[in-house]
Write a protein that holds these residues in place. Structure first.
Motif, PDB file in Angstrom:
ATOM      1  N   LYS A   1      -6.150  -6.226  -0.704  1.00  0.00           N
ATOM      2  CA  LYS A   1      -4.757  -6.582  -0.954  1.00  0.00           C
ATOM      3  C   LYS A   1      -4.051  -5.462  -1.709  1.00  0.00           C
ATOM      4  O   LYS A   1      -4.656  -4.682  -2.439  1.00  0.00           O
ATOM      5  N   GLU A   2      -2.728  -5.395  -1.502  1.00  0.00           N
ATOM      6  CA  GLU A   2      -1.863  -4.382  -2.100  1.00  0.00           C
ATOM      7  C   GLU A   2      -2.158  -2.978  -1.581  1.00  0.00           C
ATOM      8  O   GLU A   2      -1.804  -1.976  -2.218  1.00  0.00           O
ATOM      9  N   THR A   3      -2.826  -2.885  -0.433  1.00  0.00           N
ATOM     10  CA  THR A   3      -2.991  -1.614   0.275  1.00  0.00           C
ATOM     11  C   THR A   3      -2.685  -1.867   1.751  1.00  0.00           C
ATOM     12  O   THR A   3      -2.793  -3.001   2.222  1.00  0.00           O
TER      13      THR A   3
ATOM     14  N   TYR B   1      -4.676   4.463  -3.820  1.00  0.00           N
ATOM     15  CA  TYR B   1      -4.554   3.028  -4.031  1.00  0.00           C
ATOM     16  C   TYR B   1      -5.589   2.528  -5.031  1.00  0.00           C
ATOM     17  O   TYR B   1      -6.636   3.147  -5.237  1.00  0.00           O
TER      18      TYR B   1
END
Length: 420
Positions: free
Chosen positions: A166-168, A233
């Motif tokens: 998540k968040e990538t 990231y």
């Protein structure tokens, strides 16, 4: 002449290294590296064009549609005409798109490969993303995704990956309404940025002469180079237990795993052995326990997915709904056994032989050797990696296996996703 004593088995000689064919390397005027293996025993040729056209650069759906429509035609010819022209010359193509890159591969015979490659390069450079074909492709891919989303294994995999990463961009998913946002002008812009100006490297495997190599290089010079720049990231994740209820589902899909590493990590080679013991081949402990002994599933396995800067470990299976909890407990028990009890030498030797056999099989022939080269070169490593890998496999002992399991397979570090 001395006779052979057939009552005695021949002396075993352990495999310690592979005699790889190293590719010729040349950097073209546009900065693109060309890797070539010409020592082949047949008339087939394979050429890989790798572009900086993965979904890191834009919406995931845009990258996939652009890759699929690369040979969809231009102002003067349709995709059917291009495909027929390639087919008549005995060739074919293959396009693979992932988050980090897109690779178009051309296959053909020596005597036709230049003609086939020219057709392909012309098609890539002049593609106009015909509105009718674009609409049809979007409809087909939307329909396929809608069908896949009815399957518990698809839902489990999507949920697992989106949480782990998540968040990538790696964790981004394609949703049905994403297809409604694909516009022709966006595809044209993506193609301009990431194909016409995004060639990364070329691989050639085939018995070509210098003049033929030169002609291919001239075709490659029609593109500009752009390397993939991957932002730094954060790849940490919070272990979570997630269950999605799926009405009328007969099975429950299970995904278990955690962030880990790729082959650049010092423990990766040893972890391969641990993973194989646990769930990396048909005779693994997970298969033996959960399929053969308990009959909970037809198949279960584990592995490591490698990304440019990281990787993640996973266990995957589908079981009858009533066996979900029992299967999770059985998986946990097999992991704890590896953490508390030394594997016996006979089982470890079997796994070592299997792994080395796989390495040899996957390195057989010029095309396989190019694949092996690519898989290490992408991470900035050399073919010596495989000699080190074989050495590590031969030397690893039960104590190291136990220590690795304790370090990297802690149950409390795992994300557990079940859907069903």
């Amino acid at each position: 002449m001395k006779s052979t004593d057939r009552s005695k088995a021949p002396k075993a000689h352990p495999i310690t290294r592979i005699n790889f064919i190293y590719p010729e390397v040349e950097t073209l005027k546009n900065g693109v590296n060309l890797y070539c293996i010409r020592q082949t025993n047949d008339r087939t040729v394979r050429i890989d064009f790798t572009f900086n056209a993965g979904s890191l650069n834009d919406a995931k759906v845009l990258a996939e549609i652009a890759g699929e429509l690369l040979l969809s035609g231009d102002a003067t010819q349709t995709s059917d005409v291009i495909e027929e022209s390639i087919d008549q010359l005995g060739g074919y193509t293959e396009v693979k798109v992932n988050t980090e890159k897109a690779t178009l591969t051309v296959f053909g015979l020596v005597e036709h490969i230049l003609s086939i490659t020219k057709i392909v390069v012309d098609a890539i450079q002049n593609v106009n993303f015909d509105s009718k074909e674009l609409k049809q492709t979007i409809q087909e891919r939307r329909k396929e995704l809608k069908i896949r989303l009815q399957k518990v294994k698809t839902l489990a995999q999507r949920t697992f990956v989106s949480h782990i990463l998540k968040e990538t961009p790696y964790g981004e998913l394609i949703h049905l309404d994403d297809f409604d946002k694909v516009k022709k002008e966006d595809l044209i812009d993506f193609h301009q940025r990431n194909y016409l100006n995004g060639l990364q490297q070329i691989n050639i495997v085939g018995a070509l002469e210098d003049k033929e190599i030169k002609d291919i290089k001239n075709l490659a010079l029609r593109f500009n180079k752009k390397d993939t720049v991957i932002p730094n990231y954060s790849y940490t994740h919070t272990p979570t237990i997630l269950h999605l209820e799926k009405d009328k589902a007969l099975q429950t899909a299970i995904r278990i795993g955690r962030m880990l590493f790729n082959k650049k990590h010092t423990d990766y080679k040893k972890f391969i052995v641990l993973n194989t013991l646990l769930g990396g081949y048909f005779g693994s402990r997970l298969m033996t326990s959960i399929r053969e002994e308990k009959g909970y599933t037809y198949g279960i396995g584990s592995g490591v997915v490698q990304l440019s800067e990281t990787g993640y470990f996973y266990i995957a299976s589908e079981v009858a709904k009533e066996f979900k909890d029992a299967t999770l407990n059985a998986i946990k028990a097999e992991i704890e056994k590896l953490q508390t009890t030394l594997v016996d030498n006979e089982e470890l030797e079997l796994v070592k032989n299997y792994l080395i056999g796989q390495i040899l099989e996957q390195s057989d022939g010029a095309q396989a050797m190019m694949d092996r080269f690519n898989s290490v070169n992408y991470f900035g490593l050399t073919l010596n990696y495989y000699d080190d890998l074989i050495r590590t496999i031969n030397q690893i002992n039960p104590e190291e296996i136990k220590a690795l399991a304790q370090r990297y397979l802690k149950w409390e570090d795992m994300t557990i996703v079940t859907v069903g």
